[in-house]
Design an enzyme around this catalytic site. Sequence first.
Site, short mmCIF file in Angstrom:
data_model
loop_
_atom_site.label_atom_id
_atom_site.label_comp_id
_atom_site.label_asym_id
_atom_site.label_seq_id
_atom_site.Cartn_x
_atom_site.Cartn_y
_atom_site.Cartn_z
N LYS A 240 24.39 54.24 38.62
CA LYS A 240 24.74 53.97 40.16
C LYS A 240 24.52 55.15 41.06
O LYS A 240 24.05 55.22 42.18
CB LYS A 240 26.27 53.56 40.22
CG LYS A 240 26.66 52.95 41.66
CD LYS A 240 27.92 52.60 41.74
CE LYS A 240 28.61 52.34 43.04
NZ LYS A 240 29.93 51.65 42.89
N ASP B 275 31.61 43.59 41.75
CA ASP B 275 32.01 45.03 42.13
C ASP B 275 31.12 45.87 40.91
O ASP B 275 31.54 45.91 39.74
CB ASP B 275 33.41 45.24 41.60
CG ASP B 275 33.97 46.84 41.72
OD1 ASP B 275 32.92 47.75 41.94
OD2 ASP B 275 35.09 47.22 41.33
N GLU C 79 32.74 48.84 49.57
CA GLU C 79 34.15 48.48 48.65
C GLU C 79 35.38 48.49 49.56
O GLU C 79 36.08 47.68 49.20
CB GLU C 79 34.02 49.60 47.62
CG GLU C 79 32.96 49.38 46.54
CD GLU C 79 32.53 50.58 45.63
OE1 GLU C 79 32.96 51.55 45.79
OE2 GLU C 79 31.47 50.51 45.02
#
Length: 628
Positions: A81, A19, A181
């Site tokens: 990100k 993740d 996700e």
Amino acid sequence: MQIPLKVKGQTVEIVAGIDLGTTNSLCAWVHEGTAQVIADREGRRITPSVVNIDEQHHAVVGDEAQERALVSPEGHLTSIKRFMGRSLEDVYDEAKAAPYTVVAGTRTEQCSIRVYGKEYVPEELSAMILAEVKKRAERAVGGRLRRAVITVPAYFDDSQRQATRNAGRMAGIDVLRIINEPTAAALAYGLNHKKAGTFLVYDLGGGTFDVSVLKLTEGVFKVIATTGNTALGGDDFDRALVELISEGVQVEQKPQYRAALKIAAESAKKALSSQDATRVQMQLGDVVIDQTITRPAYEAAIAPLVHKTLASVEFVLDEAGLDPEDVNDVVCVGGSTRTPLVRQELERFFGKPPHTELNPDEVVALGAAIQASILTGDGTGDTVLLDVTPLSLGIETYGGGCTKLLWRNTPVPVRATEGFTTHVDDQTAVAIHVLQGEREMAADLRSLGRFVLRGIPPMKAGMPRVLVEFFIDADGLLKVTAKEMTSGTEASIDVQPTYGLTDEQVEDMIFESIEHAEEDMIAHIVADLKAEGESVIRYSRKAMAERADLVPPPLRVQIEAAIGGLEAAIASGEKEPIEAAMLVLNESTATVAETLMNEVLSVTVAGRSVGEVIGTEPRTRASDIQLG
Ligand code: AMP
């Protein structure tokens, strides 16, 4: 007895789920049939998604980067990100708000981040984070991570996904698949075992909120609608609590007070997730705060924020053409879903409780690990034969301890670096003593060789930056290089591979280290403490001799008594007395040290920026290289 630097070893292959988060990253795998997050050797389950780059373009990642936020603020890169696979046009507003410089890339269409005159593409920075995650997992498991599934938000477009894939490749990871996700979260709850269904994933983190609707048909998840808010999350709950905590008191607007209030608010918030009330007591300057916050008061304060998220839930259902009762399962992701009000409101809205059985911070990584194990057709953790280092390798540090650079069972070829500094002023040479084995003290380890790095320009202790690199090639040849970064002085040694040790002998050495683990660790800590204590004494004496003007007679008596106490404690070889005596000496010399430090700073800073001065500070460690 000679020990080879390379043997054929049984190494576990970690097929990972990663993740790669905006704030934190996690790594999980399916081991012995169970999905689990990999904690590193220090027990840490998360790696902060932070890179810190200094003026010499030396980058550190994760917790170590966090620690350098104030040392190298210009190179402190968080929330990378947000810029992955984006052009400057795409992220114009975020780029303006970022605490670092985002520029139009010269190498690609993508934006770049400029640090001390050099441009970094976001994907190469994400690669550094992934490499750190990979390194921690490999060290923790004693295996090799070569393949992984990496997760991205459902709204990521092709170029953001491609950038994530590239980051994985740059980190030496074969990216099996990039998955959403919310899909990973649904997998973690085993929702793929249902034949069909409609699921809603509610992801409320620290700073962002995402909600997605997934449809499962014949084992395949599809995200059919997604929405969110990139500026809504637990941080807003903290702000609401700061208001409650400081109600009725006038707190001065100082950054350190704001930070203290935010910390107090976050901890009160967590307490209120399991308690009906919590008391906050703190002093900010002259203002004393003593407030008891009840759960109802807190919930009334955050209700508008929770309702805002529910408005997004309504919106996304509308987009998907669904009513709340069409949703089979609701899944909670993100730390803020631990808030009872969030869970209650979701239950009220959907008429059934959401899934909260798994740790909401870990579900995405766990789901990614499950996907990885499905893709590789095995959920047990492969054991494969690879060339590995049979024993750990390191160098001797001041005081006789050993700092390990490579742990046993690390697959070769491998490269590892670590920064060190000097121990005394004007030290122009350092001796590098290369060691092999599992014990903590150099005397208990096998010496593989020594060399001296000479020609370091005279500098204050702690100023030189000596970078030591261990490289073992595919043939098992170890090359150790030491380089002083401010002057570029370099020296190295080749350690030839030697064979002849039996498996039993290696096992014995490992066994011996386990047997002595506790006493070794204590001996190492005491050796480092003694070294530190001796250096504190040396500096105190030097300061008293050179700057008698700063030490009036009563203070001199006090310092001398403290030195005597520390000398006695060092002679006793006991950890606690040395720590206590060092504290006493440090306290008695505090005012002198402060004056000297200010003088040094005002001299050093002249003609240079503070950033330059701070940026040259080495990664100091408690243990420094042995004197040459
Ligand atoms: P994430 O971005 O998913 O790691 O979520 C982090 C957010 O979860 C932060 O705002 C934390 O303060 C919040 N959080 C962590 N633990 C709790 C808790 N027990 N109750 C409420 N919020 C929490």
